[in-house]
Design an enzyme around this catalytic site. Structure first.
Site, PDB file in Angstrom:
ATOM      1  N   HIS A 129       4.864  27.583   3.115  1.00 45.99           N
ATOM      2  CA  HIS A 129       3.907  26.558   2.665  1.00 45.99           C
ATOM      3  C   HIS A 129       4.604  25.206   2.804  1.00 45.99           C
ATOM      4  CE1 HIS A 129       1.686  24.250  -0.445  1.00 45.99           C
ATOM      5  NE2 HIS A 129       0.720  25.133  -0.320  1.00 45.99           N
ATOM      6  N   ASP A 206      10.184  31.329  -3.107  1.00 53.92           N
ATOM      7  CA  ASP A 206       8.917  30.719  -3.489  1.00 53.92           C
ATOM      8  C   ASP A 206       7.984  31.867  -3.878  1.00 53.92           C
ATOM      9  OD1 ASP A 206       6.315  29.835  -3.503  1.00 53.92           O
ATOM     10  OD2 ASP A 206       6.482  28.635  -1.683  1.00 53.92           O
ATOM     11  N   GLN A 209       2.767  32.953  -4.502  1.00 53.20           N
ATOM     12  CA  GLN A 209       1.732  33.950  -4.184  1.00 53.20           C
ATOM     13  C   GLN A 209       2.149  35.365  -4.570  1.00 53.20           C
ATOM     14  OE1 GLN A 209      -1.219  33.197  -3.429  1.00 53.20           O
ATOM     15  NE2 GLN A 209      -0.978  31.059  -2.818  1.00 53.20           N
ATOM     16  N   LYS A 232      -1.708  29.901 -10.533  1.00 54.70           N
ATOM     17  CA  LYS A 232      -1.969  30.987  -9.588  1.00 54.70           C
ATOM     18  C   LYS A 232      -1.791  32.354 -10.251  1.00 54.70           C
ATOM     19  CE  LYS A 232      -0.566  28.213  -5.612  1.00 54.70           C
ATOM     20  NZ  LYS A 232      -1.786  27.891  -4.870  1.00 54.70           N
ATOM     21  N   CYS A 370      -2.156  24.472   3.912  1.00 52.08           N
ATOM     22  CA  CYS A 370      -0.836  23.830   3.732  1.00 52.08           C
ATOM     23  C   CYS A 370       0.250  24.622   4.435  1.00 52.08           C
ATOM     24  CB  CYS A 370      -0.480  23.643   2.256  1.00 52.08           C
ATOM     25  SG  CYS A 370      -1.595  22.538   1.419  1.00 52.08           S
TER      26      CYS A 370
END
Ligand code: PLP
Length: 412
Positions: A129, A206, A209, A232, A370
């Site tokens: 991202h 990261d 998600q 999220k 993104c």
């Protein structure tokens, strides 16, 4: 097939916890399939935030009065909830930030700035991202360091041999997404951490998600930093988490200066507080942290393995059904996939597909997500992305498939 038979979860009961889902959009029942952008909030999260403002709002860490002590206790309790959620060793390893973006910027601006020298390298992947690209580009430019990018194959999976080739004595840090928001790919992060550590390279993951879909255990992963966003994972916006290994955090300079991050201040010299407070300058998002704790407790109450099992069924079914539509091309066909299905329709712009779906009450994302380098890798300007959460029904996938067929007829 339904969720109860597969996982023991009753999706209809779960849906009752989410007030926003029960509405019509353009005269059709809302099918919310844009969960990778942000998830909806269960009543317990909304109530926790309301309750905080109605009965205990005060600034934290400073007051000796009752409300301040209560707010402080609840904010710190939220930190413990996050610690347990990630299985971090110590609550001091949990830093509250605005979200994944701020967490990554924090590491780039502190660890990055103090460790990168001209000629050094930061390793990322081709499926990141923008928030796991741009902060590294900025700090590399400032320090005269170089960004190296591990390529992906046509399925949207990381090419591990290339990863190994690019790891070198010049690599100072690797920053890798756990799950790709544009492709759904689940990266073998435990294995990647092992490879990096064999070269003495610390790893930031990261997890934006990942945390809503997979069990994350930072000790088992062995990672040095792990970032995620509250919104999220069924929590509020404006709150997120950076996990950092204590040994690293203790040696890192502050990110921002201000109140709450100091031990003592004089005009001659300021002594900084220990982690995590060193990295939390100013009044934090207290209600956000409390809401995030409620969200995490809600999710863990459902059982992350059960949630994953149900979402996997939905994804498998969705991929199977969509793949049968002539002229539909799936963008990303990884073996390990979490909750995201990206596709394009021959000759039809993704935005137009998105608009037709919206008129059917179906919320998806159409765009570059993104992740422009991913779009470039596949030679498309944009994709349509359906992304799932525990409250999604099979019937919503059927509606998605029917609406995509309709878009094809209308626009193709
Ligand atoms: N990383 C990934 C993989 C994401 O999907 C996102 C958001 O879509 C982010 C980082 C940035 O998250 P936020 O905007 O909450 O900081």
């Amino acid at each position: 097939m339904n969720a109860t038979s597969v996982t023991g979860l009753d999706v209809e009961v779960i849906r009752k916890d989410f007030p926003i889902l029960h509405q019509t959009v353009h005269g059709k029942p809302l099918a919310y399939l844009d969960n990778a952008a942000t998830t909806q909030k269960p009543r317990v999260v909304i109530d926790a935030i309301r309750q905080y403002y109605e009965s205990e709002n005060a600034n934290i860490h400073r007051g000796v009065h009752y409300l301040s002590e209560r707010a402080t206790a609840d904010y710190e309790r939220a930190r413990s909830v996050v610690r347990a959620f990630l299985n971090a060793r110590d609550s001091a390893e949990i830093i509250f930030v605005r979200g994944t973006t701020e967490a990554i910027n924090l590491v780039a601006a502190t660890y990055g700035r103090t460790h990168l020298q001209p000629g050094d390298e930061v390793l990322i992947t081709a499926m990141e991202h923008h928030s796991n690209i741009v902060p590294w580009q900025m700090i590399c430019e400032e320090r005269g360091a170089r960004l190296r990018v591990v390529p992906i194959n046509d399925h949207g999976e990381l090419i591990i041999e290339e990863f190994e080739k690019l790891l070198s004595a010049r690599t100072r840090l690797a920053a890798i997404t756990h799950v790709s928001n544009a492709l759904g790919t689940v990266n073998p992060v435990q294995e990647l951490v092992r490879l990096c550590h064999a070269h003495g390279v610390p790893v930031l993951i990261d997890g934006a998600q990942a945390v809503a879909h997979l069990r994350v255990d930072v000790q088992a992963l062995g990672c040095d930093f792990y970032a995620f966003s509250g919104h999220k994972v069924y929590g509020p916006t404006g709150i997120g988490v950076l996990y950092g290994r204590k040994e690293l955090l203790e040696r890192m300079p502050p990110y921002q200066g201000g109140g709450d991050m100091i031990r003592s201040v004089s005009f001659e010299r300021t002594l900084y507080a220990d982690p995590p407070y060193r990295f939390e300058a100013g009044t934090p998002h207290i209600a956000g942290a409390i809401g995030l704790a409620a969200a995490i407790e809600y999710l863990t109450g459902l059982g992350i393995e059960q949630v994953h099992a149900w979402e996997s069924q939905l994804v498998r079914y969705g991929v199977e059904q969509l793949a049968q539509i002539p002229g539909l091309r799936l963008i990303g066909t990884p073996r390990e996939r979490a909750a995201v299905i990206s596709f394009v329709l021959d000759g039809v712009h993704a935005h137009d597909v998105g608009t037709v779906l919206d008129l059917e009450g179906i919320a998806v994302r159409a765009g570059h997500h993104c992740a422009q380098p991913v779009m470039q890798r596949y030679g498309v300007p944009a994709t349509v992305r359906a992304s799932l959460a525990v409250y999604n029904r099979l019937e919503e996938i059927d509606r998605l498939v029917m609406a995509v067929r309709k878009a094809k007829e209308l626009l193709g």
